[in-house]
Design an enzyme around this catalytic site. Structure first.
Site, PDB file in Angstrom:
ATOM      1  CG  ASP A 134      -6.675   1.183  -0.913  1.00 22.79           C
ATOM      2  OD1 ASP A 134      -5.522   1.964  -0.519  1.00 22.79           O
ATOM      3  OD2 ASP A 134      -7.055   0.485   0.271  1.00 22.79           O
ATOM      4  CG  ASP A 137      -3.455  -0.700  -2.329  1.00 24.54           C
ATOM      5  OD1 ASP A 137      -2.918   0.596  -2.260  1.00 24.54           O
ATOM      6  OD2 ASP A 137      -3.899  -1.267  -1.771  1.00 24.54           O
ATOM      7  CG  ASP A 165      -3.041   4.297  -1.865  1.00 27.40           C
ATOM      8  OD1 ASP A 165      -3.904   4.352  -2.852  1.00 27.40           O
ATOM      9  OD2 ASP A 165      -2.883   3.641  -0.977  1.00 27.40           O
ATOM     10  CB  SER A 215      -1.672  -0.034   0.885  1.00 25.41           C
ATOM     11  OG  SER A 215      -2.193   0.900   0.933  1.00 25.41           O
TER      12      SER A 215
END
Length: 453
Positions: free
Chosen positions: A241, A239, A237, A93
């Protein structure tokens, strides 16, 4: 580091091939040798982590569906809509390049909860992994349509007036930090009739800026919004999310406001409980009050918010880090969902984003983090409880001190070896003062503490 969502560490140090394979095999055993869906972000270590994890999964008889480089919410949605027994995202992340992680999802496409995580760790620690003979080894198949499926799922929600959004022809700058959102968000915006200006939307294996989408790291995007006369800018970011937003004047509106905008929109169309964590802005309390609905606060972490959302049948939820969770699509933080909500809100308000923000509750957040070596979590919190014994305290997660003009919170991180300090005040001066008070308390109680910023 082991947390409720999975494991993460610096590759080659805490996160080795042996550790990765062991945890993947344990998760495959936890899933009963059933189908597991996997995907990863763009880190250079992603292929190594993927191969090590695949070895563990196949060794316990799991058939694996590999989605390739895709956002975490894409994996969550794919698991939720399938007959898979679970899923794994290979991503750390917001952590920097040297980190990677395995994030585990249950069959319903949400993170493992605390009970499930303990069960998984017991399988690994007690050597209860169910390796299979050669004739029952699993196999890997590739599926390249998961991003398209994700986009379709968001666009099907009736809250979004697609013809009107497409007619508006928004001009949007996107900074995907060369992460897994490089494919998702530009394609999603194109489906919404937007003209996309790309920043850091190439897959390079390294992140060109700090991967957290915080205002201090988004200078290139802010400049691009101004240079290209964009209606807004969107930052992700690695990933994808989390979603941070830049207004039409090139000014960050703060990642806290992503959920605030989304919550006001959803509660207008579908009133119901609002769930967020204890670290999120009190602007959400104002939004809930205006809508006449209850607000519930949880510990920090997506799974804590999601579990509460299920309990109270929430209309909307999320976290103040730019994470919007909308059960109308799936129960996970999702930058595509957040993007659609921002565009729909602007359509309904019929004004620019900078003008729109003038109608929103106005508070100021400040954040920092402190490194403290060799501390015990319970010892640290006990010392803080005593130090602030004369203040109103919220102990839901770490310690939150509530004052008449704002609040500040000190909380051991779930994803890094640091103490996070969040504060919110009526203006920047008061928020910064709260940050100083929290920092000085930690430095006094724990002399080994030092700023990590």
């Amino acid at each position: 580091m082991i947390s409720v969502s999975g494991i993460r560490g610096i590759v080659g140090e805490g996160l080795t091939p042996e550790v990765t394979t062991a945890y993947a095999a344990a998760f495959g055993s936890y899933c009963g040798g059933g189908k597991v869906i996997v995907g990863r972000d763009t880190r250079t270590t992603g292929e190594m982590v993927r191969h090590a994890a695949l070895a563990g999964l196949l060794a316990v008889g799991c058939d694996v569906v590999d989605l390739g480089i895709v956002p975490t919410p894409t994996i969550e949605l794919a698991v939720a809509k399938s007959d898979a027994s679970g899923g794994i995202a290979f991503t750390a992340s917001h952590n920097s390049d040297e980190w990677n992680a395995l994030k585990f999802f249950s069959a319903d496409g949400i993170f493992l909860d605390e009970v499930q995580a303990r069960e998984l760790n017991a399988i690994k620690d007690d050597w209860k992994v169910d390796y299979v003979p050669w004739s029952k080894i699993g196999h890997v198949s590739l599926y390249q349509g998961a991003v398209d499926d994700h986009i379709s799922a968001v666009l099907q929600d009736t809250m979004f007036d697609l013809p009107v959004i497409r007619k508006r022809n928004f001009r949007v700058a996107v900074d995907a930090v060369c992460g897994a959102g490089c494919y998702l968000l530009p394609q999603f915006l194109a489906e919404l009739g937007c003209e996309v200006v790309k920043v850091n939307c190439e897959i390079k294996g390294r992140f060109p800026r700090n991967p957290e989408p915080l205002p201090e790291y988004l200078g290139d995007l802010c400049n691009k919004v101004k240079e290209e006369s964009c209606d807004l800018g969107l930052a992700l970011d690695p990933d994808a999310d989390r979603l941070a937003i830049i207004d039409d004047k090139g000014e960050p509106i703060g990642e806290e406001n992503t959920l605030v905008i989304a919550a006001r929109l959803v509660l207008k169309h579908k009133p119901g409980p609002l769930v967020t964590n204890v670290s999120s802005t009190r602007a959400l309390d104002d939004i809930a009050k205006d809508a006449g609905v209850p607000i519930h606060r949880t510990k920090v972490g997506e799974i804590h918010v999601v579990k509460k959302m299920q309990d109270v049948k929430a209309a909307i939820g999320g976290e103040g880090n730019g994470g919007v969770i909308y059960p109308g699509v799936h129960l996970g933080r999702d930058s595509a969902v957040g993007t659609a909500m921002v565009l729909q809100a602007l359509i309904e308000a019929d004004c620019s984003l900078s003008e729109f923000m003038k109608s929103m509750p106005d508070y100021t957040m400040a954040k920092t983090k402190i490194s403290i070596e060799d501390y015990h979590r319970d010892e640290l919190l006990a010392a803080l409880h005593s130090h602030f014994k004369n203040d109103e305290q919220d102990r839901t997660d770490g310690l939150k001190i509530i004052r008449q003009n704002g609040w500040f919170q000190m909380r051991p991180s779930n994803t890094e070896p640091v103490i996070r300090i969040y504060a919110e005040g009526e203006d920047q001066h008061s928020a910064d003062a709260f940050i100083r008070e929290g920092t000085e308390a930690l430095e006094k109680l724990f002399p080994q503490a030092g700023s990590d910023e």
